[in-house]
Scaffold this motif. Structure first.
Motif, PDB file in Angstrom:
ATOM      1  N   UNK A 168       0.817  -1.199   0.000  1.00 19.28           N
ATOM      2  CA  UNK A 168       0.000   0.000   0.000  1.00 19.28           C
ATOM      3  C   UNK A 168       0.854   1.254   0.000  1.00 19.28           C
ATOM      4  N   UNK A 169       0.249   2.419   0.266  1.00 19.67           N
ATOM      5  CA  UNK A 169       0.974   3.692   0.207  1.00 19.67           C
ATOM      6  C   UNK A 169       1.996   3.836   1.322  1.00 19.67           C
ATOM      7  N   UNK A 170       2.964   4.726   1.120  1.00 21.33           N
ATOM      8  CA  UNK A 170       3.980   5.001   2.133  1.00 21.33           C
ATOM      9  C   UNK A 170       3.357   5.751   3.301  1.00 21.33           C
ATOM     10  N   UNK A 171       3.702   5.344   4.524  1.00 21.15           N
ATOM     11  CA  UNK A 171       3.193   5.939   5.759  1.00 21.15           C
ATOM     12  C   UNK A 171       4.353   6.494   6.562  1.00 21.15           C
ATOM     13  N   UNK A 172       4.054   7.411   7.493  1.00 17.92           N
ATOM     14  CA  UNK A 172       5.080   7.948   8.375  1.00 17.92           C
ATOM     15  C   UNK A 172       4.755   7.605   9.817  1.00 17.92           C
ATOM     16  N   UNK A 173       5.723   7.806  10.715  1.00 16.98           N
ATOM     17  CA  UNK A 173       5.576   7.409  12.116  1.00 16.98           C
ATOM     18  C   UNK A 173       4.776   8.456  12.878  1.00 16.98           C
ATOM     19  N   UNK A 174       3.489   8.534  12.597  1.00 15.85           N
ATOM     20  CA  UNK A 174       2.612   9.542  13.175  1.00 15.85           C
ATOM     21  C   UNK A 174       2.558   9.428  14.687  1.00 15.85           C
ATOM     22  N   UNK A 175       2.869  10.519  15.374  1.00 12.42           N
ATOM     23  CA  UNK A 175       2.844  10.563  16.829  1.00 12.42           C
ATOM     24  C   UNK A 175       4.177  10.303  17.486  1.00 12.42           C
TER      25      UNK A 175
END
Length: 554
Positions: A168-175
């Motif tokens: 799936x799409x690239x995600x970031x380390x939210x939080x």
């Protein structure tokens, strides 16, 4: 992708699983009590070079496993884990192409069917950027990667169980507080017994500190925590991590970068139920205290508070960790030492039993080490590169003596890795390494092929060039290679299979590849709109199955 921005401070870690209230005894905070591990500073120091353990050639001879190419012109570095992951379905390999492509390649068990995915094309061509891999509860695969201190860590998750072609799409380390921080390396540890199962470690470029952040859903992450203090502000620790699979993470770390002028020692610490402990179980600090809580500032762990298992001031010199694994719950560490004055290097193996560290020296040489990795399914075996050759060492007596056998017949190898198991999965792959010319970790300065030792078939890659008029009898050109973009494989039978609307799949044509690994096929007429076609190379005793994506006529 956003450029990194240095943040002012580490945010408070609030992971509910690991930050647990702990009743500390009266010795907590007493340095003498905190140094009371079974392996004292004097015991870790050796004024003379440690002798090499007796090593004999394995009476079984060289391995009978197959050496096979997985993907060419690709590399990885040391401090991202797992680089090789085995699940009940397949073995997965991460790597960086010399063009900068961040990639994951899988080889199915049994059929050896190969699948290949590029997570981010034309990225920084630096071998530090190879992903770390893990399997989720539902069988999907997650891959984390970053640039060499230039951009934040990102990750992608497959949409289907085990299928790397569906990321799936690239995600970031939210939080996490690391959304804008440049980082280097990632290690992902999954603890099934923890409320927050996924524990991600990375090295932050703002202060070169190792930090961790956790998540229960791989969507929202806890604020990052700096784990270790630096002995020297200009030098930072290298760390290897391994989880028990349930509630504990073991760490082996150097107290410096292990440059030639440094006396880098090696240490062990474990994090369990929110408490950092020495090898004998003595509590050092809670994770709350390390993170800083209740208005108190963060207190990263000083290396001297952990258990020292090698003293870099000794005759064997500075240490750098290369692997850590578990044997019946006890940590086993593989590392190298180097003495700048004698220009000698060693490979060392050590294990903890009942809180006591013992071990042996496997090899001593004036040749720079090519790397060592422990078999994670059996850490009494170590895979190392000695003078360019890949060998497996095995001990049956806790390291007092060893046998060795060759895993490859060439002498241009480096940087071995062994599979990490997801759960109790076992697969045919025993080890993987880089084979071929390697000049440096930057700018794609390598021609190495990611190579594996397997008791199964060799993976075959299939590339198809479909002409625009393929559905009306135009040609389809097929190329078969050993691994991704490897040498051509001749004499492979390629089937052209077609499914007409409302019908069943049927064999239409077949042919055999020539010395260039090529064959041209044709449907031999016109297909009705909506027909689907695909190419299949059946598995043989030596070569794996290959399957192309389906094409639909319009």
């Amino acid at each position: 992708m956003r450029r990194p921005r240095v943040q002012a401070a580490v945010a408070l870690f609030v992971g509910s699983c690991l930050v647990a209230p702990v009743a500390m005894d009266s010795s907590h905070g007493d340095e003498r009590a905190e140094r009371s591990g079974a392996f004292t500073e004097d015991a870790a120091y050796s004024a003379r070079p440690r002798p090499v353990a007796p090593v004999e050639e394995d009476p079984r001879g060289p391995t009978t496993d197959r050496t096979a190419t997985v993907v060419t012109d690709s590399a990885w570095s040391w401090f991202m884990d797992p680089r090789v992951l085995t699940t009940s379905r397949a073995t997965y390999f991460s790597s960086v192409r010399d063009t900068g492509d961040i990639q994951v390649t899988s080889v199915d068990h049994g059929s050896a069917r190969l699948r290949h995915a590029v997570l981010q094309p034309d990225f920084e061509p630096d071998d530090h950027n190879a992903p770390s891999l893990s399997e989720l509860e539902d069988g999907r695969i997650v891959a984390f990667w970053n640039a060499h201190g230039l951009v934040p860590a990102h990750y992608r998750i497959t949409m289907r169980s085990g299928d790397v072609t569906t990321f799936g799409p690239a995600l970031e380390l939210t939080g996490s507080g690391l959304e804008d921080e440049g980082t280097t390396y990632t290690s992902i540890i999954r603890l099934r017994g923890a409320e927050e199962q996924y524990h991600l470690f990375t090295r932050r470029s703002s202060d070169d500190a190792w930090v961790m952040t956790t998540s229960d859903d791989l969507v929202t992450w806890s604020p990052a925590v700096r784990l270790f203090a630096h002995v020297d502000d200009t030098s930072y620790p290298y760390v290897k991590f391994v989880g028990t699979g349930w509630r504990t993470i073991h760490m082996a770390f150097s107290d410096t970068t292990a440059r030639s002028e440094e006396h880098s020692s090696l240490h062990h610490v474990a994090l369990s139920d929110g408490v950092f402990r020495r090898s004998d179980g003595t509590a050092i600090r809670t994770l709350d205290e390390v993170a800083g809580s209740g208005g108190e500032p963060p207190r990263p762990i000083e290396p001297g508070r952990a258990t020292r298992i090698h003293d870099g001031r000794g005759a064997d010199g500075r240490a750098r960790p290369y692997d850590i694994a578990l044997d019946d719950g006890d940590p086993v560490v593989a590392f190298t030492t180097g003495n700048r004055w004698t220009d000698e290097w060693t490979y060392r193996w050590m294990r903890r039993t009942d809180g006591v560290w013992t071990g042996s020296t496997l090899d001593r040489s004036t040749t720079d080490p090519g790397g060592i990795s422990l078999r994670h399914d059996d850490p009494t075996r170590a895979v190392l590169v000695r003078e360019g050759r890949v060998e497996e060492y095995r001990t049956d007596d806790d390291g007092r003596s060893w046998t060795r056998r060759a895993l490859s017949s060439t002498d241009d190898n480096r940087t071995p890795a062994t599979p990490w198991s997801s759960g109790r999965a076992r697969g045919p792959v025993s080890a993987a390494w880089l084979s071929g010319p390697y000049e440096g970790f930057r700018h794609g300065a390598w021609e190495t092929s990611l190579t594996m030792s397997t008791s199964g078939r060799a993976p075959l890659d299939l590339r198809a060039a479909w002409s625009r008029a393929w559905a009306k009898g135009g040609p389809v050109t097929v190329t078969t290679t050993a691994g991704v973009d490897g040498p051509p494989v001749a004499d492979r039978t390629v089937w052209l299979l077609v499914t007409r609307p409302g019908g069943e799949e049927e064999w239409l044509r077949s042919g055999r590849t020539d010395d260039r690994g090529r064959v041209r096929l044709s449907v031999g007429g016109s297909l009705p709109r909506g027909s689907r076609a695909r190419l299949v190379v059946p598995a043989t005793s030596a070569w794996g199955q290959a399957v192309s994506p389906a094409r639909t006529s319009s």
